[in-house]
Motif scaffolding. Structure first.
Motif, mmCIF file in Angstrom:
data_model
loop_
_atom_site.group_PDB
_atom_site.id
_atom_site.type_symbol
_atom_site.label_atom_id
_atom_site.label_comp_id
_atom_site.label_asym_id
_atom_site.label_seq_id
_atom_site.Cartn_x
_atom_site.Cartn_y
_atom_site.Cartn_z
ATOM 1 N N UNK A 180 0.851 -1.191 0.000
ATOM 2 C CA UNK A 180 0.000 0.000 0.000
ATOM 3 C C UNK A 180 0.882 1.235 0.000
ATOM 4 N N UNK A 181 0.710 2.084 -1.015
ATOM 5 C CA UNK A 181 1.485 3.316 -1.133
ATOM 6 C C UNK A 181 0.545 4.507 -1.054
ATOM 7 N N UNK A 182 0.972 5.535 -0.345
ATOM 8 C CA UNK A 182 0.108 6.693 -0.203
ATOM 9 C C UNK A 182 0.856 7.939 0.200
ATOM 10 N N UNK A 183 0.109 9.003 0.258
ATOM 11 C CA UNK A 183 0.593 10.300 0.732
ATOM 12 C C UNK A 183 0.328 10.411 2.229
ATOM 13 N N UNK A 184 -0.924 10.179 2.620
ATOM 14 C CA UNK A 184 -1.305 10.143 4.029
ATOM 15 C C UNK A 184 -2.156 8.902 4.288
ATOM 16 N N UNK A 185 -2.243 8.521 5.564
ATOM 17 C CA UNK A 185 -3.027 7.345 5.937
ATOM 18 C C UNK A 185 -3.642 7.602 7.311
ATOM 19 N N UNK A 186 -4.979 7.778 7.346
ATOM 20 C CA UNK A 186 -5.672 7.974 8.620
ATOM 21 C C UNK A 186 -6.952 7.155 8.706
ATOM 22 N N UNK A 187 -7.172 6.250 7.770
ATOM 23 C CA UNK A 187 -8.435 5.512 7.706
ATOM 24 C C UNK A 187 -8.452 4.335 8.684
ATOM 25 N N UNK A 206 3.597 -0.968 3.939
ATOM 26 C CA UNK A 206 2.993 0.350 3.723
ATOM 27 C C UNK A 206 4.108 1.367 3.537
ATOM 28 N N UNK A 207 3.959 2.247 2.540
ATOM 29 C CA UNK A 207 4.930 3.309 2.285
ATOM 30 C C UNK A 207 4.186 4.623 2.123
ATOM 31 N N UNK A 208 4.579 5.650 2.910
ATOM 32 C CA UNK A 208 3.871 6.924 2.934
ATOM 33 C C UNK A 208 4.850 8.086 2.873
ATOM 34 N N UNK A 209 4.309 9.281 2.756
ATOM 35 C CA UNK A 209 5.096 10.506 2.811
ATOM 36 C C UNK A 209 5.380 10.870 4.265
ATOM 37 N N UNK A 210 6.644 11.206 4.551
ATOM 38 C CA UNK A 210 7.011 11.524 5.918
ATOM 39 C C UNK A 210 6.754 12.961 6.327
ATOM 40 N N UNK A 211 6.575 13.864 5.364
ATOM 41 C CA UNK A 211 6.358 15.274 5.700
ATOM 42 C C UNK A 211 5.283 15.904 4.856
ATOM 43 N N UNK A 212 4.024 15.465 4.977
ATOM 44 C CA UNK A 212 2.953 16.039 4.153
ATOM 45 C C UNK A 212 2.744 17.516 4.459
ATOM 46 N N UNK A 265 -5.655 7.804 1.553
ATOM 47 C CA UNK A 265 -6.135 6.747 2.438
ATOM 48 C C UNK A 265 -6.631 7.374 3.747
ATOM 49 N N UNK A 266 -7.737 8.069 3.654
ATOM 50 C CA UNK A 266 -8.311 8.707 4.829
ATOM 51 C C UNK A 266 -9.817 8.855 4.631
ATOM 52 N N UNK A 267 -10.568 9.164 5.683
ATOM 53 C CA UNK A 267 -12.025 9.227 5.556
ATOM 54 C C UNK A 267 -12.503 10.172 4.458
ATOM 55 N N UNK A 268 -11.840 11.310 4.281
ATOM 56 C CA UNK A 268 -12.254 12.251 3.241
ATOM 57 C C UNK A 268 -12.102 11.662 1.848
ATOM 58 N N UNK A 269 -11.146 10.752 1.686
ATOM 59 C CA UNK A 269 -10.868 10.171 0.378
ATOM 60 C C UNK A 269 -11.509 8.825 0.187
#
Length: 531
Positions: A180-187, A206-212, A265-269
């Motif tokens: 799973x790759x993303x910018x942010x993850x809060x879901x 999982x791989x994400x952005x460290x400084x959104x 990967x968050x509720x808004x998305x």
């Protein structure tokens, strides 16, 4: 930054800076392969020049002030700090090297006094290497990819917020692997699905952005803590040696399925709580494997640090999750795709998107949060309209995009007044979504583009982005229908464009007058604007 690379000998069959580990001898003769003048280190320790000697002897490399001799062999890196350089390259390192200037150099490769290759650069980019074959700077450790065609496939097309279940169902259906790759993850729902996958023996990374932009939220911290505690390998792209300004894609590989979206990967998305987004799940082992290769390249790099390590130094901000509720209008639909192509940035995505626009014959419908009116994508759309292609642009209604999008509306108004078949509107949600966050296009009722790529220069050249191009009338019909609904619902908003009945008669008259319009040749403006 301007780079001029001059090769005296034809650059056929040479190793490139993207593949410094290659040791094959070049059939074209000795040449400079790559230059790395500005490492992220004190006093530029580790700087080097890679040369393909092609087995030749009596070679020297000069910067106009110093000259060093190069031993015969294959591909070597010249460095005055060999121990540091050996950690950066996979080719033999030889001494001595040159003291490379970050402000610019002219490097000349000679054989027996005769010039065989030369490269000039005006300014070095910190942490990036110069590919002598292409004249492009890329972060060390980044290998730009080509467009990869993965063949025909069946796919599940869907839009958000209408169908939030598709992304979760994809994760829930995996038996062997989830990447799973993303910018942010809060879901929380996505986190639950990943933890359940670990429990049933699935390998999950999982791989994400460290400084959104805006900072990492406490909600993300809490979900990532849950994942790591449950056995998920979580990493973030961060630190001074980061290969991307932002790790911004939104995709997942679940066994032999590939999920690509425009949403975070968050509720808004993916939770369906706010954004209008596009997504597709492709049942294709070849597509899944290509995305898995992208993931491996990114997640195994030196800038991909563990969540545990990153968390100890990270700061977090409070943010409330989106809580919107919308009645679904469009159900997911199985579509036949005649050809799937995987596009990535940095590298090929920008050119491939503009090439798709350039190939249009009848229509281009674009759904995007924002569009730079002085950028290359807008210029490509104008060029299409100049050929008589109907162009429609639907932009974000978010408060932070309104002013910049009004500029696009005004620019399009001026073009339409001259007779071009081009329109732009700001989206009106009409209780069907919160705001536009999708980045997609439908071209000629035969192709679709969707993914994380914002249509600006920064995203094209600085961010990791993933886009799928879907050829076929069925995907075009599905996303075309959703676009049409959003377009019609926005008819009363800020808009532009000549009446359709006038387009054909007015376009021909306008083409000559517009041939010198500066829009088509404008320079790229670098911007960073994300949700």
């Amino acid at each position: 930054m301007v780079v001029v690379a001059l090769a005296v000998l034809p650059p056929a069959g040479v190793a490139t800076a993207e593949s410094e580990s290659q040791t094959a001898v070049s059939a074209a003769g000795p040449r400079i392969v790559a230059v790395f003048p500005d490492p992220v280190a004190d006093d530029d320790v580790g700087e080097y020049v890679v040369v393909d000697t092609a087995g030749a002897s009596n070679l020297t490399l000069s910067d106009g002030e110093s000259t060093v001799r190069i031993p015969a062999g294959g591909v070597v890196a010249l460095s005055s700090t060999p121990n540091a350089t050996r950690e950066l390259v996979d080719v033999p390192v030889v001494e001595p090297g040159l003291a490379l200037s970050n402000a610019g150099e002219a490097l000349v490769l000679r054989r027996g006094g005769s010039v065989v290759d030369r490269i000039d650069y005006e300014r070095a980019n910190e942490g990036e290497r110069l590919n002598a074959s292409t004249g492009e700077w890329t972060p060390r450790g980044l290998t730009p990819r080509s467009v990869v065609a993965t063949g025909p496939a069946n796919a599940t097309a869907f839009v958000l917020p209408d169908a939030p279940g598709v992304a979760i169902e994809t994760l829930e259906g995996a038996d062997e692997r989830i990447l799973l790759a993303g910018y942010t993850f809060t879901s929380p729902r996505a986190a639950d699905a990943l933890l359940a996958a670990v429990d049933r023996g699935v390998r999950v990374r999982v791989l994400l952005e460290g400084g959104p932009v805006g900072g990492m939220t406490t909600a993300q911290r809490d979900q990532l803590d849950r994942l790591v505690a449950g056995g998920v390998d979580v990493r973030v792209i961060a630190g001074p040696r980061a290969r991307f300004v932002f790790h911004h894609p939104k995709y997942a590989v679940a066994d032999d399925r590939a999920l690509v979206m425009t949403e975070n990967w968050k509720p808004a998305g993916i939770g369906g709580r706010n954004s209008r987004g596009w997504g597709v799940r492709v049942d294709s082992e070849a597509t899944a494997d290509e995305l898995a290769a992208v993931f491996a390249h990114d997640a195994d790099g030196v800038d991909a640090v563990s969540w545990h390590r990153h968390r100890t130094k990270a700061a977090f901000v409070e943010a409330s999750p989106a809580t919107g509720s919308f009645d679904p209008e469009f159900e997911p639909e199985t579509v036949a795709v005649s050809e799937v192509r995987v596009l990535t940035a940095p590298g090929n995505a920008g050119g491939a998107v503009r090439k798709s626009i350039a190939s249009s014959e009848d229509s281009v419908d674009v759904l995007t949060p924002r569009l730079d009116p002085d950028g290359a994508y807008f210029a490509a759309l104008v060029s299409a309209a100049e050929r008589g292609v109907r162009v429609r642009i639907l932009l974000s209604n978010a408060w932070y995009d309104r002013d910049s999008n009004r500029v696009v509306i005004e620019r399009v108004d001026a073009l339409a007044e001259r007779g071009l078949p081009i329109e732009a509107r700001i989206a009106v949600p009409s209780d069907r979504f919160g705001k536009v966050h999708a980045k997609g296009a439908v071209i000629d009722d035969r192709a679709v583009l969707l993914g994380s790529l914002n249509w600006n220069a920064h995203a094209t050249t600085e961010n990791r982005e993933v886009v799928l191009a879907l050829d076929g009338t069925e995907p075009a019909a599905y996303y075309g229908e959703t676009f049409e609904a959003d377009w019609k619902a926005s008819a009363a908003s800020g808009r532009s464009g000549a009446p359709e009945s006038d387009w054909k008669t007015r376009t021909t008259l306008a083409l000559g007058a517009l041939s010198g319009v500066a829009i088509a040749g404008s320079l790229l403006r670098r911007t960073v604007t994300f949700e």
